[in-house]
Design an enzyme around this catalytic site. Structure first.
Site, mmCIF file in Angstrom:
data_model
loop_
_atom_site.group_PDB
_atom_site.id
_atom_site.type_symbol
_atom_site.label_atom_id
_atom_site.label_comp_id
_atom_site.label_asym_id
_atom_site.label_seq_id
_atom_site.Cartn_x
_atom_site.Cartn_y
_atom_site.Cartn_z
ATOM 1 N N SER A 181 -111.750 56.736 -2.110
ATOM 2 C CA SER A 181 -112.703 56.812 -3.209
ATOM 3 C C SER A 181 -114.012 56.079 -2.842
ATOM 4 C CB SER A 181 -112.056 56.252 -4.481
ATOM 5 O OG SER A 181 -112.747 56.661 -5.626
ATOM 6 N N ASP B 183 -106.251 65.366 -9.334
ATOM 7 C CA ASP B 183 -107.101 64.181 -9.444
ATOM 8 C C ASP B 183 -107.884 64.215 -10.760
ATOM 9 O OD1 ASP B 183 -109.004 62.117 -9.027
ATOM 10 O OD2 ASP B 183 -108.898 62.420 -6.866
ATOM 11 N N HIS C 149 -105.261 60.996 -8.008
ATOM 12 C CA HIS C 149 -106.278 60.193 -7.317
ATOM 13 C C HIS C 149 -105.630 59.053 -6.534
ATOM 14 C CE1 HIS C 149 -110.433 58.903 -6.681
ATOM 15 N NE2 HIS C 149 -110.064 57.670 -6.932
#
Length: 241
Positions: free
Chosen positions: A66, A189, A217
């Site tokens: 991320s 996600d 995620h």
């Protein structure tokens, strides 16, 4: 060292959350030297990249989850030949949607989250763990794993990270970086849409990108074996791991 890999966690996700992935990588590639590094503990978002550049070794692979992946992309572009390859894990090119990059979190949703964090950081972090786990096969277990490994980070540092998520655009960095790239996205996600994978390939077709369909995620924690196998196949293509 071609057998050295640096892993960077995401926003509000400490190094401990990446230990399952490190273990899965080590089990399959014992020769690989894997280091999990925390994100900068700085309240000035503009200083994060310089701090990482000064702290992290060169001549290695860079991988990030991320926000960690977005920062790894910037660092890879800065170092270029001193970075053997770049791996993004559920890491979008722009976390917040823009007119020319709609495959991202809508701007009003991000703004509401950012405002909520300013009003009640602890409650917002709890909500964030739920969002990271949304779509997982066992979201309750994943939430507990994230809670146990979540570091105690000053609010001003978390705020700086949110500012980076709001403003970072790694498209220039990914295009400038001349080394190999792998980008792994998650099909379920709740923070980075799976459509970002095809958007990336449409924009930069020479990189490798794929979607792990049955993942949230939190894919480095939820399915570390699948992520490790994809990473090692990319890193050591044509070699015996």
């Amino acid at each position: 060292m071609r057998d050295r890999l640096i892993l960077l966690p995401g926003w509000a996700l400490g190094p401990g959350a990446l230990e399952p992935l490190r273990d899965a990588l080590s089990e399959r590639a014992p020769h690989l030297n894997i280091e999990i590094e925390p994100l900068p503990d700085l309240a000035q978002p503009e200083a994060w990249l310089d701090e990482l550049d000064a702290r992290l070794p060169s001549d290695c692979w860079l991988a990030g989850w991320s926000l960690g992946g977005m920062l790894a992309a910037q660092l890879a572009a800065r170092r270029d030949g001193a970075c053997f390859g770049l791996i993004g894990l559920a890491s979008n090119l722009c976390f917040r949607a823009r007119e020319d990059w709609p495959s991202a979190m809508p701007g009003d949703v991000f703004a509401a989250f950012h405002e909520a964090f300013g009003l009640d950081p602890e409650l917002t972090l709890k909500r964030f763990r739920l969002l990271v786990s949304q779509g997982a096969k066992d979201p309750r277990t994943l939430v507990r794993q994230l809670q146990v490994t979540q570091p105690s980070t000053p609010v001003e540092v978390l705020e700086a990270g949110l500012q980076l998520l709001a403003g970072l655009d790694t498209r220039g960095a990914l295009r400038a970086y001349s080394g190999p790239q792998l980008h792994l996205f998650a099909g379920r996600d709740a923070l980075v849409p799976a459509g970002a994978c095809q958007a990336l390939l449409d924009w930069l077709p020479d990189v490798e990108a794929t979607v792990i369909r049955e993942a949230s995620h939190g894919l480095p924690v939820e399915c570390p074996d699948a992520v490790a196998e994809a990473m090692l196949a990319f890193m050591f293509e044509g070699e015996d791991v």
